[in-house]
Design an enzyme around this catalytic site. Structure first.
Site, short mmCIF file in Angstrom:
data_model
loop_
_atom_site.label_atom_id
_atom_site.label_comp_id
_atom_site.label_asym_id
_atom_site.label_seq_id
_atom_site.Cartn_x
_atom_site.Cartn_y
_atom_site.Cartn_z
CB ALA A 1 45.57 65.29 18.29
CD GLN B 1 56.77 63.44 14.56
OE1 GLN B 1 57.61 62.54 14.47
NE2 GLN B 1 55.68 63.45 13.81
CG ASP C 1 47.11 61.79 16.65
OD1 ASP C 1 48.09 61.36 17.27
OD2 ASP C 1 47.12 62.84 15.98
NE ARG D 1 48.82 64.99 9.82
CZ ARG D 1 49.72 64.71 10.76
NH1 ARG D 1 50.11 65.64 11.62
NH2 ARG D 1 50.26 63.50 10.85
#
Ligand code: MRU
Length: 350
Positions: A53, A199, A240, A94
């Protein structure tokens, strides 16, 4: 802070261009990509060249600088019109990380005050660099605040990558882990591999190995049995988007961890700068959750791993209710047992 624990930076402004470390290629390759076009920056965010983010927010701020440069080159009289489409492309890249919209709004508010007959690039670049530096400073502040919550020699679990790669530098959850390691609070880190983009195993393990912080990767399905051993003290994750009542959107699987943590008496820490808080949303049910393509689940690095044509669901995030979180750590302070009331401690005054 030991400088050795602060070695990675994924975003640079160099030679009048934006440079991004291509996170899709890590850890096998460290490739840097150059950008001088805002639409290409938007595509880089969508395609996960850069992700996380705060890193998305910082990247978008530099994207606005590139949009302004091109708009000014196209029309010195009407650059404020020409900048709108590329900024909309950045905003569509996004949907879940609110830092993206926060950064674009901050840059937009600034360019709207600028004279129509002067190039906006230098002023906007200074603002983007400020956003970048403020993010790194916030991460260091959160590192100290989060580390203070942890007992000596603790074992922690993290999910996804909330590290230097996911931010301007140093990291949110990994910032607390880096500082906690330096302070003797964190002795071992488990990192969920984090399907489907991995990730955890590709990025978090890479970052922690570089800083010589002991890390063990595991499939996220192993989290419950790890907690049952009693070995785990904290789950430490990023976010986020956090709503006004303290609900937390983060990488899909975080909610599952929070439920498991409650059952096993493991504490749950969410680390995020105030730019991740969406004060407009009362609670997490209104957070837009990005649905990504089925191919990300049915393939790994281009290789089909599921039967051709099988349906696959791929929500990128989930929402953890505030009552499953023990602490939200921001640069403006720590909220213990978050709730609408408790969050008011850090809500900006109008
Ligand atoms: O899909 P990603 O990789 O952008 O998701 C990232 C996360 O969920 C992170 O935990 C979050 O952005 C916090 S990063 C400091």
């Amino acid at each position: 802070m030991d400088k050795k624990l602060d070695t990675i930076q994924p975003i640079f402004w160099r030679e009048n261009q934006l440079q991004l470390l291509d996170q899709r290629a890590l850890p096998q390759q460290e490739d840097w990509l150059n950008y001088d076009d805002a639409n290409e920056v938007a595509a880089a965010i969508t395609d996960m060249v850069v992700r996380g983010a705060p890193a998305i927010g910082v990247t978008a701020a530099y994207g606005v600088v590139l949009a302004a440069r091109k708009a000014w080159q196209q029309s010195a009289e009407a650059w404020q019109q020409a900048i709108v489409d590329p900024i909309n492309a950045l905003a569509s890249s996004r949907p879940t990380a609110v830092n993206l919209f926060w950064a674009i709004e901050r840059m937009t508010a600034l360019y709207q005050t600028l004279p129509a007959n002067e190039s906006p690039e230098a002023t906007l670049l200074a603002e983007a660099k400020k956003i970048h530096q403020e993010d790194i400073a916030a991460n260091h502040a959160m590192g100290h605040l989060g580390s203070a919550l942890i007992d000596a020699d603790s074992t922690v679990l993290t999910h996804c990558n909330a590290g230097a790669l996911a931010t301007g530098g140093f990291g949110t959850a990994l910032g607390v882990i880096r500082q906690g390691f330096a302070d003797g609070k964190v002795k071992h880190v488990y990192a969920d591999e984090t399907r489907p983009w991995l990730q955890g195993s590709r990025l978090t393990a890479w970052e922690l190995q570089k800083d010589n912080i002991p890390v063990t990767i595991q499939a996220e399905g192993a989290a419950a049995s790890l907690m049952a051993t009693g070995e785990l003290d904290w789950i430490i994750v990023g976010a986020d988007r956090i709503t006004a009542n303290g609900d937390v959107a983060n990488k899909v699987g975080t909610y599952m961890l929070a439920i498991l943590a409650k059952y096993h008496g493991v504490k749950m820490m969410v680390v995020a700068p105030t730019s991740t808080i969406d004060w407009q949303l009362q609670d997490g049910k209104d957070i837009p959750i990005e649905q990504r393509s089925a191919e990300e689940v049915t393939t790994i690095q281009g290789q089909q791993i599921a039967p051709e044509g099988v349906a696959a669901s791929n929500p990128a995030f989930d929402v953890t209710p505030a009552n499953l979180v023990d602490a939200i750590v921001t640069e403006a302070g720590v909220i213990l047992s978050p709730s609408l009331e408790a969050m008011k401690q850090i809500e900006p005054k109008q």
